[in-house]
Design a protein around this motif. Structure first.
Motif, short mmCIF file in Angstrom:
data_model
loop_
_atom_site.label_atom_id
_atom_site.label_comp_id
_atom_site.label_asym_id
_atom_site.label_seq_id
_atom_site.Cartn_x
_atom_site.Cartn_y
_atom_site.Cartn_z
N LEU A 96 0.80 -1.23 0.00
CA LEU A 96 0.00 0.00 0.00
C LEU A 96 0.84 1.28 0.00
CD1 LEU A 96 -2.73 -1.09 2.59
CD2 LEU A 96 -2.88 -1.25 0.11
N TRP A 108 2.56 0.28 -5.44
CA TRP A 108 2.26 -1.11 -5.07
C TRP A 108 0.84 -1.41 -5.51
CZ3 TRP A 108 -1.37 -3.65 -2.06
CH2 TRP A 108 -1.05 -4.93 -1.61
N ILE A 109 0.64 -2.53 -6.21
CA ILE A 109 -0.69 -2.91 -6.65
C ILE A 109 -1.17 -4.15 -5.90
CG2 ILE A 109 -2.10 -3.66 -8.62
CD1 ILE A 109 -1.25 -0.77 -8.89
N SER A 110 -0.30 -5.13 -5.77
CA SER A 110 -0.62 -6.33 -5.00
C SER A 110 0.72 -6.93 -4.56
CB SER A 110 -1.46 -7.29 -5.85
OG SER A 110 -0.67 -8.25 -6.49
N PRO A 111 0.72 -7.99 -3.74
CA PRO A 111 1.99 -8.46 -3.17
C PRO A 111 3.05 -8.82 -4.21
CG PRO A 111 0.16 -9.41 -1.97
CD PRO A 111 -0.43 -8.69 -3.14
N GLU A 113 2.95 -7.33 -7.53
CA GLU A 113 2.66 -6.49 -8.69
C GLU A 113 2.82 -5.00 -8.36
OE1 GLU A 113 -1.15 -7.35 -10.37
OE2 GLU A 113 -1.09 -5.65 -11.76
N PRO A 166 -15.84 4.15 -1.05
CA PRO A 166 -16.13 3.70 0.31
C PRO A 166 -14.87 3.68 1.18
CG PRO A 166 -16.03 1.81 -1.16
CD PRO A 166 -15.89 3.03 -2.02
N TYR A 167 -13.70 3.84 0.60
CA TYR A 167 -12.46 3.77 1.37
C TYR A 167 -12.30 5.02 2.24
CZ TYR A 167 -7.73 2.47 2.57
OH TYR A 167 -6.62 2.10 3.26
N LYS A 178 0.52 6.88 0.43
CA LYS A 178 -0.22 5.62 0.43
C LYS A 178 -0.96 5.43 -0.89
CE LYS A 178 -3.32 2.83 3.28
NZ LYS A 178 -4.03 2.70 4.56
N VAL A 180 -4.03 2.89 -2.71
CA VAL A 180 -5.00 1.79 -2.58
C VAL A 180 -5.76 1.62 -3.89
CG1 VAL A 180 -5.38 2.03 -0.10
CG2 VAL A 180 -6.84 3.26 -1.67
N THR A 181 -6.00 0.39 -4.24
CA THR A 181 -6.88 0.10 -5.36
C THR A 181 -8.24 -0.21 -4.76
OG1 THR A 181 -5.03 -0.89 -6.52
CG2 THR A 181 -7.20 -1.27 -7.44
N THR A 182 -9.23 0.57 -5.15
CA THR A 182 -10.53 0.43 -4.49
C THR A 182 -11.65 0.80 -5.45
OG1 THR A 182 -11.79 1.02 -2.52
CG2 THR A 182 -10.44 2.75 -3.48
N VAL A 183 -12.85 0.79 -4.91
CA VAL A 183 -14.03 1.15 -5.69
C VAL A 183 -14.07 2.67 -5.84
CG1 VAL A 183 -16.54 1.17 -5.65
CG2 VAL A 183 -15.31 -0.87 -4.92
N GLN A 188 -13.44 1.21 -10.68
CA GLN A 188 -12.31 1.08 -9.76
C GLN A 188 -11.24 2.10 -10.11
OE1 GLN A 188 -10.84 -2.91 -10.19
NE2 GLN A 188 -12.89 -3.75 -10.12
#
Ligand SMILES: [Zn+2]
Lengths: 240, 93
Positions: A96, A108-111, A113, A166-167, A178, A180-183, A188
């Motif tokens: 994150l 950072w996108i995912s662990p 990626e 919603p984040y 920071k 975050v990939t979110t809605v 997205q």
């Protein structure tokens, strides 16, 4: 099924990946390129609204035609992390987190990626350097044409995000740096907090227009000004 | 709305970021050709309909896009734990 034959694998062939240089050589005839929000004519709006931007609650800018590279690999592989750092001059960010230098940023996108963003005319060079530096199990994909970055800044930028995702975008949960990939609305976005009052969203090309329409609506109550993209150094692109 | 802890992002996120992927720990038969039709159908189609603790697969679709497991009470909707694929739940039903 067990009656499928194992294909004969040519190791040399699998090691070679088709890397596409998406821009013409310098000196050649420029190519026409359109960012995902080309049709919205943001630059013209920016010129028309230049006088209002000081009083606007939200300033929007499309950071268009950048080079977007998705890198995948094992963050626990020290050599992988070191090689990325060697090429980009940036630490591979942890969970994150994002990192940025003058001309490059990494999210950072995912662990396994990350998204690297560089000026549009550097995507090919950076991809080539990364491929030379990296070894073993990794992947790099140039996704520049598939997404764009919309930045939101100003005193009401956070209020717009509160209406749209919603984040929790409060300081205690969303410090500078920071990601975050979110809605976002009904789609997205990869949302990064770039500064005290500035945020960046990476959105899909096919949803860029939807996000733009959504943002015009949700920014209306705070006053919206559009800013020209000063960082677009991809001079070979002509949008006329 | 459920508030779900993603073991990859290591954060709680709203349910709308996730998709449900069905019952967890459904192992594919090692040698499908050796299965009877009943065994194969059981693997493909038949799932538990638990009242109480249920191990289930979820994906953080709008986030890191990784799959993981949740132990959830199908009556109260309480989430007892979330854990990565390949890990074993602390609670067995
Ligand atoms: Zn996640």
């Amino acid at each position: 099924m067990s009656d499928v034959l194992t294909p004969e694998v040519d190791i040399d062939a699998t090691a070679k990946v088709a890397v596409m240089k998406q821009l013409p050589e310098p000196g050649l005839r420029p190519v026409r390129a359109e960012s995902p929000l080309h049709h919205a004519q943001l630059d013209e709006m920016a010129v028309a609204a230049a006088a209002d931007s000081a009083s606007a609650g939200v300033v929007l800018c499309e950071q268009k035609l950048r080079g977007h590279l998705v890198i995948r690999g094992d963050s626990k592989d020290r050599q992988f992390a070191l090689s990325v750092t060697k090429v980009l001059g940036l630490e591979l960010p942890g969970k994150l987190q994002s990192a940025r230098a003058k001309d490059a940023s990494i999210r950072w996108i995912s662990p396994d990626e990350w998204l690297v963003v560089v000026p549009g005319d550097q995507a090919f060079a950076v991809e080539t350097q990364l491929r030379e530096a990296l070894d073993g199990h990794f992947a790099i994909v140039n996704v520049s044409g598939g997404q764009t970055i919309i930045s939101l800044s100003g005193p009401s930028a956070r209020d717009v995000l509160m209406k749209s995702t919603p984040y929790d975008v409060h300081d205690r949960n969303f410090p500078i740096g920071k990601v975050v990939t979110t809605v976002f609305a009904k789609t997205q976005a990869v949302i990064t907090r770039a500064g005290e009052e500035s945020w960046e969203m990476v959105v899909r090309r096919s949803f860029a227009d939807y996000c733009w329409l959504w943002l015009q609506d949700s920014c209306a109550e705070f006053g919206l000004a559009v800013q020209q993209d000063k960082g677009n150094k991809t001079m070979v692109f002509q949008t006329g | 709305m459920l508030y779900i802890y993603c073991p990859h992002c290591e954060e709680h996120r709203e349910e709308e970021e996730f998709h449900y992927g069905g019952q967890a720990h459904v192992a594919r038969p090692k040698d499908p050709d050796a299965c009877t039709d009943a065994e194969w159908a059981d693997y493909l189609y038949f799932r538990k309909n638990t009242r109480g603790w249920h191990h289930e697969l979820w994906v953080h679709a709008a986030g890191c896009r990784k799959f993981f497991n949740i132990t959830r009470d199908t009556v109260s909707y309480e989430i007892k734990e979330t854990y990565k694929i390949g890990e074993q739940p602390a609670i067995s039903e």
